[in-house]
Design an enzyme around this catalytic site. Structure first.
Site, PDB file in Angstrom:
ATOM      1  N   GLY A 169       0.825  -1.209   0.000  1.00 16.49           N
ATOM      2  CA  GLY A 169       0.000   0.000   0.000  1.00 16.49           C
ATOM      3  C   GLY A 169       0.849   1.244   0.000  1.00 16.49           C
ATOM      4  O   GLY A 169       1.914   1.278  -0.628  1.00 16.49           O
TER       5      GLY A 169
ATOM      6  N   CYS B 115       2.414  -1.069  -9.039  1.00 18.92           N
ATOM      7  CA  CYS B 115       3.617  -0.670  -8.308  1.00 18.92           C
ATOM      8  C   CYS B 115       4.819  -0.578  -9.240  1.00 18.92           C
ATOM      9  O   CYS B 115       5.808   0.058  -8.913  1.00 18.92           O
ATOM     10  CB  CYS B 115       3.881  -1.647  -7.179  1.00 18.92           C
ATOM     11  SG  CYS B 115       3.547  -3.340  -7.645  1.00 18.92           S
TER      12      CYS B 115
ATOM     13  N   GLU C  68       5.976   8.942  -5.531  1.00 20.88           N
ATOM     14  CA  GLU C  68       5.057   8.242  -6.440  1.00 20.88           C
ATOM     15  C   GLU C  68       3.756   9.029  -6.578  1.00 20.88           C
ATOM     16  O   GLU C  68       3.151   9.421  -5.578  1.00 20.88           O
ATOM     17  CB  GLU C  68       4.767   6.859  -5.840  1.00 20.88           C
ATOM     18  CG  GLU C  68       3.841   5.993  -6.654  1.00 20.88           C
ATOM     19  CD  GLU C  68       3.523   4.686  -5.919  1.00 20.88           C
ATOM     20  OE1 GLU C  68       3.760   3.630  -6.495  1.00 20.88           O
ATOM     21  OE2 GLU C  68       3.047   4.731  -4.765  1.00 20.88           O
TER      22      GLU C  68
ATOM     23  N   GLU D   1       5.549  -3.434   0.991  1.00 23.71           N
ATOM     24  CA  GLU D   1       5.824  -2.946  -0.350  1.00 23.71           C
ATOM     25  C   GLU D   1       5.089  -1.624  -0.469  1.00 23.71           C
ATOM     26  O   GLU D   1       3.865  -1.574  -0.338  1.00 23.71           O
ATOM     27  CB  GLU D   1       5.302  -3.961  -1.378  1.00 23.71           C
ATOM     28  CG  GLU D   1       5.763  -3.646  -2.770  1.00 23.71           C
ATOM     29  CD  GLU D   1       4.911  -4.333  -3.821  1.00 23.71           C
ATOM     30  OE1 GLU D   1       4.601  -5.516  -3.668  1.00 23.71           O
ATOM     31  OE2 GLU D   1       4.550  -3.647  -4.784  1.00 23.71           O
TER      32      GLU D   1
HETATM   33  P1  NAP Z   1      -3.081   2.452   2.266  1.00 24.47           P
HETATM   34  O1  NAP Z   1      -3.787   3.684   2.670  1.00 24.47           O
HETATM   35  O2  NAP Z   1      -1.663   2.345   2.664  1.00 24.47           O
HETATM   36  O3  NAP Z   1      -3.909   1.225   2.870  1.00 24.47           O
HETATM   37  C1  NAP Z   1      -3.521  -0.135   2.688  1.00 24.47           C
HETATM   38  C2  NAP Z   1      -4.030  -0.954   3.860  1.00 24.47           C
HETATM   39  O4  NAP Z   1      -3.279  -0.600   5.012  1.00 24.47           O
HETATM   40  C3  NAP Z   1      -5.488  -0.689   4.191  1.00 24.47           C
HETATM   41  O5  NAP Z   1      -6.058  -1.874   4.675  1.00 24.47           O
HETATM   42  C4  NAP Z   1      -5.394   0.313   5.294  1.00 24.47           C
HETATM   43  O6  NAP Z   1      -6.511   0.253   6.159  1.00 24.47           O
HETATM   44  C5  NAP Z   1      -4.154  -0.112   6.019  1.00 24.47           C
HETATM   45  N1  NAP Z   1      -3.508   1.003   6.688  1.00 24.47           N
HETATM   46  C6  NAP Z   1      -3.288   2.242   6.198  1.00 24.47           C
HETATM   47  N2  NAP Z   1      -2.680   3.006   7.124  1.00 24.47           N
HETATM   48  C7  NAP Z   1      -2.522   2.229   8.212  1.00 24.47           C
HETATM   49  C8  NAP Z   1      -1.977   2.438   9.493  1.00 24.47           C
HETATM   50  N3  NAP Z   1      -1.489   3.617   9.869  1.00 24.47           N
HETATM   51  N4  NAP Z   1      -1.973   1.416  10.374  1.00 24.47           N
HETATM   52  C9  NAP Z   1      -2.492   0.216  10.035  1.00 24.47           C
HETATM   53  N5  NAP Z   1      -3.044  -0.036   8.841  1.00 24.47           N
HETATM   54  C10 NAP Z   1      -3.057   0.952   7.941  1.00 24.47           C
HETATM   55  O7  NAP Z   1      -3.131   2.226   0.718  1.00 24.47           O
HETATM   56  P2  NAP Z   1      -4.366   2.190  -0.286  1.00 24.47           P
HETATM   57  O8  NAP Z   1      -5.649   2.435   0.429  1.00 24.47           O
HETATM   58  O9  NAP Z   1      -4.261   0.946  -1.005  1.00 24.47           O
HETATM   59  O10 NAP Z   1      -4.075   3.351  -1.293  1.00 24.47           O
HETATM   60  C11 NAP Z   1      -3.697   4.654  -0.876  1.00 24.47           C
HETATM   61  C12 NAP Z   1      -2.434   5.085  -1.608  1.00 24.47           C
HETATM   62  O11 NAP Z   1      -1.420   4.108  -1.422  1.00 24.47           O
HETATM   63  C13 NAP Z   1      -2.554   5.203  -3.105  1.00 24.47           C
HETATM   64  O12 NAP Z   1      -3.078   6.423  -3.503  1.00 24.47           O
HETATM   65  C14 NAP Z   1      -1.127   5.016  -3.555  1.00 24.47           C
HETATM   66  O13 NAP Z   1      -0.441   6.221  -3.451  1.00 24.47           O
HETATM   67  C15 NAP Z   1      -0.561   4.057  -2.562  1.00 24.47           C
HETATM   68  N6  NAP Z   1      -0.492   2.669  -3.072  1.00 24.47           N
HETATM   69  C16 NAP Z   1       0.649   2.262  -3.647  1.00 24.47           C
HETATM   70  C17 NAP Z   1       0.738   0.970  -4.136  1.00 24.47           C
HETATM   71  C18 NAP Z   1       1.980   0.481  -4.791  1.00 24.47           C
HETATM   72  O14 NAP Z   1       1.971  -0.649  -5.237  1.00 24.47           O
HETATM   73  N7  NAP Z   1       3.028   1.243  -4.884  1.00 24.47           N
HETATM   74  C19 NAP Z   1      -0.326   0.100  -4.042  1.00 24.47           C
HETATM   75  C20 NAP Z   1      -1.493   0.540  -3.447  1.00 24.47           C
HETATM   76  C21 NAP Z   1      -1.553   1.836  -2.957  1.00 24.47           C
HETATM   77  P3  NAP Z   1      -7.547   1.458   6.358  1.00 24.47           P
HETATM   78  O15 NAP Z   1      -7.510   2.307   5.144  1.00 24.47           O
HETATM   79  O16 NAP Z   1      -8.831   0.755   6.565  1.00 24.47           O
HETATM   80  O17 NAP Z   1      -7.103   2.169   7.586  1.00 24.47           O
END
Ligand code: NAP
Length: 544
Positions: free
Chosen positions: A257, A318, A409, A281
């Site tokens: 994420g 990614c 990114e 990742e």
């Molecule tokens: P995310 O916000 O990092 O969330 C991924 C997972 O982690 C969700 O289940 C989220 O749960 C959890 N999470 C987030 N913050 C957390 C914390 N502080 N403590 C514990 N768990 C936490 O990513 P996303 O929702 O997939 O997308 C948001 C952004 O991430 C995108 O806009 C992009 O920039 C980036 N992303 C990058 C990649 C890559 O491959 N490079 C892939 C996906 C996303 P909750 O939201 O329910 O809290």
């Protein structure tokens, strides 16, 4: 002592009305009926039925306790038993594919063909790990036989192998509802290692997660494994996921994420009384270096391939190429003109969630406002909800080197062209790069021969170096590396794709002076499993 395994029937097709909206706490379902939430179809911005209910903190703790109880049982499973379990999950996924595709397309806006393909990859991963653990050599059995006559000190008998670490928490990725989610690579590799798994469902595709979770629970039951083998928690990662990350029973975390989310989990894991590893990742901008000869010889083809790679899956990969590095020349000018024209022709595409779309819009706005950076091409906008418009930026090498924020990114179909005046500036750009999953170079045979130092620089900043190709499209295999220096991965020594991903969820154990009968079968003198072992420094399949 396990109950006998039930035969594994092909389950009846699932219907979407079978969704209940509750977590799986081992074999039980979540009891909470408060704070309901729904997944949203990003294409229409409409909420989807049914309500889903976050697990409570007590339920998250219960999942961890059950996983702890299951740990010794899973650690004692034979490779054959684990392989059968993994293959059974794959078989159940195959049977449930129509329901999985129907729900995932609604929840993610991803086309049916992409979901079908990703399910195929998910089953392939499970079967790859099944083959690996069935063969057994992965366990890295090493034997140093005793030498009581050695002077000045006798040499002890030492035998080592890899053991599972224990309960693993897996955080699902928004951008891969199957391959990096409930039954994805993290879960498959943790099960293959012999670890119980607690999955945090991603709110973007929680219904897909429930279907998949049900399939795994049925496979756990059919294999006669303890219920703590698998739990699936719904709710906020920041609350329930953090609760799991802090639980004393937990031994490792797999995450895909944002950098913010990954860092938060790394910090939580490091601050525990017993710190644990986090395999996160996070973000990667995947630089592509274009050499003049290649641009002169096949600039149009490179432009066509690159725009396809930049916009594939609405840029939500990614490995999306976010940086394009080239030296000014007539061929480079013609290439960028062609690339710009292709970007301009791109239709907009639905992003996975409203939040990811907002983050993309903000990323574009911030970059547009940066001095020394300009938009040189933008695709078409339909004005529909949550659509990303492909956007190509350009800047000069000096601006890029001076501003680390240009390496952040922008998750979506956007790339930044970096103009270099000469090879010195190319070297400066590559020298300034942070860690990436991939780095790519296009050159003629002669150029590739002349630029060994440049290619070595790419190797220093990326887990996979691609020559005359494009970085999107990750093969799941024994040799793939999907990892790289921080921030692409929290631990750049590992990979989150391919059979080497299993090593993240293991630890080495050495047995000193054990009687043969007390040793694990993998290390006994007779080599009853026929493994390839390192015996006194020499690889051997023989008994000793
Ligand atoms: P995310 O916000 O990092 O969330 C991924 C997972 O982690 C969700 O289940 C989220 O749960 C959890 N999470 C987030 N913050 C957390 C914390 N502080 N403590 C514990 N768990 C936490 O990513 P996303 O929702 O997939 O997308 C948001 C952004 O991430 C995108 O806009 C992009 O920039 C980036 N992303 C990058 C990649 C890559 O491959 N490079 C892939 C996906 C996303 P909750 O939201 O329910 O809290």
């Amino acid at each position: 002592c396990l109950p006998p395994a039930r035969p594994s029937p092909i389950p009846p097709p699932l219907s979407l009305s079978s969704l209940l909206g509750f977590s799986f706490i081992g074999f039980a379902r979540g009891q909470s009926r408060t704070a309901p939430y729904r997944s949203v179809n990003p294409a229409t911005a409409g909420a989807l039925e049914p309500d889903f209910f976050p697990a409570t903190v007590a339920e998250a703790d219960k999942a961890c306790v059950l996983a702890d109880q299951a740990t010794p049982v899973l650690a004692g499973l034979s490779g054959q038993k684990k392989a059968a379990f993994l293959r059974d999950i794959a078989t159940r996924i195959e049977a449930a594919t129509p329901a999985l595709v129907a729900r995932a397309t609604q929840e993610t806006g991803l086309p049916e063909a992409r979901c079908q393909g990703e399910i195929g990859r998910t089953m392939g991963q499970l079967r790859l790990f099944a083959d690996l653990v069935e063969k057994g050599d992965w366990i890295d059995a090493r034997i140093e036989t005793a030498n009581p006559d050695r002077k000045p000190l006798p040499k002890p008998d030492h035998r080592s192998l890899l053991r599972p670490v224990g309960p693993v928490a897996v955080f699902c990725a928004s951008n891969f509802p199957f391959a990096y989610s409930v039954a994805g690579g993290d879960t498959a590799s943790a099960f293959a290692a012999g670890c119980p798994v607690i999955v945090m469902a991603h709110h973007a595709h929680v219904g897909t997660a429930e279907i998949m979770g049900g399939l795994i629970v049925e496979a756990v039951k059919a294999a006669g494994l303890p219920e703590g083998t698998f739990s699936l928690l719904m709710g906020e990662g920041r609350i329930i996921g953090q609760q799991v990350a802090k639980h004393p029973a937990l031994r490792a975390i797999g995450f895909t994420g944002s950098r913010v989310g990954g860092r938060a989990l790394m910090d939580t894991a490091a601050a525990r009384p017993t710190p644990i590893p986090v395999y996160a990742e996070m973000s990667s901008v995947n630089p592509v270096v274009l050499l003049e000869g290649a641009l002169a010889a096949r600039g149009e083809a490179i432009a066509t391939g690159l725009v396809g790679s930049c916009t594939l899956g609405v840029g939500q990969f990614c490995t999306q190429p976010g940086l394009i590095v080239l030296t000014r020349s007539a061929a480079a000018e013609a290439f960028v003109a062609k690339l710009s024209a292709l970007f301009t022709e791109c239709a907009d595409g639905v992003m996975l969630t409203a939040g990811i779309h907002q983050a993309y819009q903000k990323g574009l706005a911030d970059r547009t406002a940066q001095s020394g950076v300009k938009v040189i091409a933008q695709g078409k906008s339909s004005g529909q909800p949550n659509r990303a418009v492909a956007t190509l930026f350009a800047t000069e090498a000096k601006t890029f080197v001076a501003d680390a924020s240009l390496q952040e990114e922008i998750f979506g179909p956007s790339s930044l062209v970096i103009w270099c005046a000469d090879q010195c500036e190319v070297d400066a750009v590559l020298g300034a790069l942070h860690g990436n999953l991939t780095a790519t170079v296009h050159g003629t045979d002669a150029e590739l021969g002349q630029h060994a130092a440049l290619i070595a620089r790419l190797e220093a900043v990326a887990g996979r170096v691609v020559i005359n190709g494009f970085p999107t499209g990750v093969e799941v295999s024994h040799a793939i590396v999907h990892g790289g220096p921080y921030p692409s991965l929290s631990d750049g020594r590992t990979t989150s794709v391919g059979s080497n991903a299993i090593y993240r969820f293991t630890r080495l154990v050495c047995f000193q002076n054990y009687p043969d009968a007390a040793l694990p079968a993998e290390l006994r003198n007779a080599n009853p499993l026929g493994l390839s072992r390192l015996v006194n420094g020499t690889r051997s399949n023989s008994a000793i």
